[in-house]
Design a protein around this motif. Structure first.
Motif, PDB file in Angstrom:
ATOM      1  N   GLY A   9      54.282  80.785  25.368  1.00  0.00           N
ATOM      2  CA  GLY A   9      54.875  80.578  26.335  1.00  0.00           C
ATOM      3  C   GLY A   9      56.476  80.577  26.157  1.00  0.00           C
ATOM      4  N   GLY A  10      57.085  80.412  27.131  1.00  0.00           N
ATOM      5  CA  GLY A  10      58.693  80.333  26.875  1.00  0.00           C
ATOM      6  C   GLY A  10      59.273  80.582  28.075  1.00  0.00           C
ATOM      7  N   LEU A  11      60.990  80.688  28.052  1.00  0.00           N
ATOM      8  CA  LEU A  11      61.807  81.152  29.080  1.00  0.00           C
ATOM      9  C   LEU A  11      62.090  82.561  28.769  1.00  0.00           C
ATOM     10  CD1 LEU A  11      63.659  80.006  31.298  1.00  0.00           C
ATOM     11  CD2 LEU A  11      65.253  79.549  29.263  1.00  0.00           C
ATOM     12  N   VAL A  12      62.102  83.364  30.100  1.00  0.00           N
ATOM     13  CA  VAL A  12      62.452  84.757  29.827  1.00  0.00           C
ATOM     14  C   VAL A  12      63.187  85.003  31.412  1.00  0.00           C
ATOM     15  CG1 VAL A  12      60.123  85.415  30.827  1.00  0.00           C
ATOM     16  CG2 VAL A  12      61.354  86.982  29.385  1.00  0.00           C
ATOM     17  N   GLN A  13      63.693  86.151  31.213  1.00  0.00           N
ATOM     18  CA  GLN A  13      64.508  86.716  32.386  1.00  0.00           C
ATOM     19  C   GLN A  13      63.660  87.495  33.060  1.00  0.00           C
ATOM     20  OE1 GLN A  13      68.098  88.505  31.269  1.00  0.00           O
ATOM     21  NE2 GLN A  13      69.143  86.766  32.058  1.00  0.00           N
ATOM     22  N   ALA A  14      63.588  87.750  34.552  1.00  0.00           N
ATOM     23  CA  ALA A  14      62.789  88.419  35.027  1.00  0.00           C
ATOM     24  C   ALA A  14      62.909  90.095  34.580  1.00  0.00           C
ATOM     25  CB  ALA A  14      63.370  88.488  36.739  1.00  0.00           C
ATOM     26  N   GLY A  15      61.777  90.539  34.805  1.00  0.00           N
ATOM     27  CA  GLY A  15      61.634  92.121  34.058  1.00  0.00           C
ATOM     28  C   GLY A  15      61.172  92.107  32.737  1.00  0.00           C
ATOM     29  N   GLY A  16      61.384  90.817  32.009  1.00  0.00           N
ATOM     30  CA  GLY A  16      61.012  90.723  30.687  1.00  0.00           C
ATOM     31  C   GLY A  16      59.534  90.655  30.530  1.00  0.00           C
ATOM     32  N   LEU A  83      57.918  90.695  34.172  1.00  0.00           N
ATOM     33  CA  LEU A  83      57.763  89.234  34.843  1.00  0.00           C
ATOM     34  C   LEU A  83      58.683  89.026  35.935  1.00  0.00           C
ATOM     35  CD1 LEU A  83      57.343  87.340  31.410  1.00  0.00           C
ATOM     36  CD2 LEU A  83      55.809  87.236  33.445  1.00  0.00           C
ATOM     37  N   LYS A  84      58.007  88.376  36.931  1.00  0.00           N
ATOM     38  CA  LYS A  84      58.751  87.997  38.064  1.00  0.00           C
ATOM     39  C   LYS A  84      59.069  86.380  38.278  1.00  0.00           C
ATOM     40  CE  LYS A  84      56.230  91.573  40.810  1.00  0.00           C
ATOM     41  NZ  LYS A  84      55.582  91.942  41.892  1.00  0.00           N
ATOM     42  N   VAL A  85      59.842  85.939  38.928  1.00  0.00           N
ATOM     43  CA  VAL A  85      60.325  84.529  39.185  1.00  0.00           C
ATOM     44  C   VAL A  85      58.909  83.802  39.634  1.00  0.00           C
ATOM     45  CG1 VAL A  85      61.766  82.633  40.357  1.00  0.00           C
ATOM     46  CG2 VAL A  85      62.585  84.833  39.514  1.00  0.00           C
ATOM     47  N   GLU A  86      58.118  84.337  40.313  1.00  0.00           N
ATOM     48  CA  GLU A  86      57.038  83.558  40.983  1.00  0.00           C
ATOM     49  C   GLU A  86      55.946  83.540  40.028  1.00  0.00           C
ATOM     50  OE1 GLU A  86      58.637  86.262  42.239  1.00  0.00           O
ATOM     51  OE2 GLU A  86      57.341  87.932  43.205  1.00  0.00           O
ATOM     52  N   ASP A  87      56.006  84.494  38.716  1.00  0.00           N
ATOM     53  CA  ASP A  87      54.949  84.039  37.522  1.00  0.00           C
ATOM     54  C   ASP A  87      55.249  82.908  37.090  1.00  0.00           C
ATOM     55  OD1 ASP A  87      55.380  87.591  36.975  1.00  0.00           O
ATOM     56  OD2 ASP A  87      53.556  86.488  38.009  1.00  0.00           O
ATOM     57  N   THR A  88      56.204  81.913  37.287  1.00  0.00           N
ATOM     58  CA  THR A  88      56.604  80.771  36.517  1.00  0.00           C
ATOM     59  C   THR A  88      55.587  79.567  36.891  1.00  0.00           C
ATOM     60  OG1 THR A  88      59.052  81.061  36.723  1.00  0.00           O
ATOM     61  CG2 THR A  88      58.244  78.770  36.560  1.00  0.00           C
ATOM     62  N   ALA A  89      55.003  79.145  35.776  1.00  0.00           N
ATOM     63  CA  ALA A  89      53.894  78.113  36.113  1.00  0.00           C
ATOM     64  C   ALA A  89      53.634  77.631  34.526  1.00  0.00           C
ATOM     65  CB  ALA A  89      52.539  79.060  36.594  1.00  0.00           C
ATOM     66  N   VAL A  90      52.559  77.029  34.532  1.00  0.00           N
ATOM     67  CA  VAL A  90      51.673  76.485  33.245  1.00  0.00           C
ATOM     68  C   VAL A  90      50.510  77.353  33.169  1.00  0.00           C
ATOM     69  CG1 VAL A  90      50.661  74.604  31.885  1.00  0.00           C
ATOM     70  CG2 VAL A  90      52.641  74.246  33.552  1.00  0.00           C
ATOM     71  N   ARG A 114      45.314  73.101  26.825  1.00  0.00           N
ATOM     72  CA  ARG A 114      46.350  71.957  27.296  1.00  0.00           C
ATOM     73  C   ARG A 114      47.435  72.664  28.216  1.00  0.00           C
ATOM     74  NH1 ARG A 114      47.287  66.911  23.763  1.00  0.00           N
ATOM     75  NH2 ARG A 114      45.033  66.268  23.156  1.00  0.00           N
ATOM     76  N   GLY A 115      47.561  74.287  28.291  1.00  0.00           N
ATOM     77  CA  GLY A 115      48.536  74.984  28.916  1.00  0.00           C
ATOM     78  C   GLY A 115      49.873  75.111  28.021  1.00  0.00           C
ATOM     79  N   VAL A 120      60.198  82.032  34.398  1.00  0.00           N
ATOM     80  CA  VAL A 120      60.861  83.449  34.599  1.00  0.00           C
ATOM     81  C   VAL A 120      62.179  83.061  35.645  1.00  0.00           C
ATOM     82  CG1 VAL A 120      60.705  85.743  35.357  1.00  0.00           C
ATOM     83  CG2 VAL A 120      58.819  84.454  34.204  1.00  0.00           C
ATOM     84  N   THR A 121      63.327  83.373  34.734  1.00  0.00           N
ATOM     85  CA  THR A 121      64.346  83.051  35.455  1.00  0.00           C
ATOM     86  C   THR A 121      65.151  84.371  36.158  1.00  0.00           C
ATOM     87  OG1 THR A 121      65.874  83.480  33.651  1.00  0.00           O
ATOM     88  CG2 THR A 121      64.979  81.191  34.107  1.00  0.00           C
ATOM     89  N   SER A 122      65.721  84.409  37.494  1.00  0.00           N
ATOM     90  CA  SER A 122      66.397  85.390  37.794  1.00  0.00           C
ATOM     91  C   SER A 122      67.630  85.601  37.291  1.00  0.00           C
ATOM     92  CB  SER A 122      66.533  85.139  39.430  1.00  0.00           C
ATOM     93  OG  SER A 122      67.395  84.047  39.461  1.00  0.00           O
TER      94      SER A 122
END
Length: 122
Positions: A9-16, A83-90, A114-115, A120-122
């Motif tokens: 998991g991690g932080l990624v921009q939309a489209g990544g 990836l889309k912003v709405e994919d943000t989740a555990v 455990r998740g 996903v950021t815009s």
């Protein structure tokens, strides 16, 4: 009880893209990925049979996510593209002892990781 350990998991921009991994301590398990965003219930994402075939996907991720299973490594992967912003989740990995079948309901699974957080950021 089987142990499941997610990673990737991690932080990624939309489209990544990101690839999640889930290492299991056992084999002969059907496996699935679920996700839960804040304030929502656990949502089915993708699942695969014990043999690594018959994948199933939620409509919201079809064509963007791919689930795969390496039985030699007892590991299931979730490749997430576009990836889309709405994919943000555990994101949670789940397992069910079963030699056949693919399962899309959370109640069908007895073992959970455990998740891992996906943001996903815009």
């Amino acid at each position: 009880q089987m142990q499941l350990v997610e990673s990737g998991g991690g932080l990624v921009q939309a489209g990544g893209s990101l690839r999640l991994s889930c290492a299991a301590s056992g084999h002969s398990f059907a496996m699935g990925w679920f996700r839960q965003a804040p304030g929502t219930g656990r949502e089915f994402v993708a699942a695969v049979s014990s043999g690594g075939d018959s994948p199933d996907y939620a409509d919201s991720v079809k064509g963007r996510f791919t689930i795969s299973k390496d039985n030699d490594k007892n590991t299931v992967y979730l490749q997430m593209n576009s990836l889309k912003v709405e994919d943000t989740a555990v994101y949670y990995c789940a397992a069910r002892f079963s030699l056949v079948g693919t399962y899309s309901q959370a109640r069908d699974y007895g073992d959970w990781g455990r998740g891992t957080q996906v943001t996903v950021t815009s």
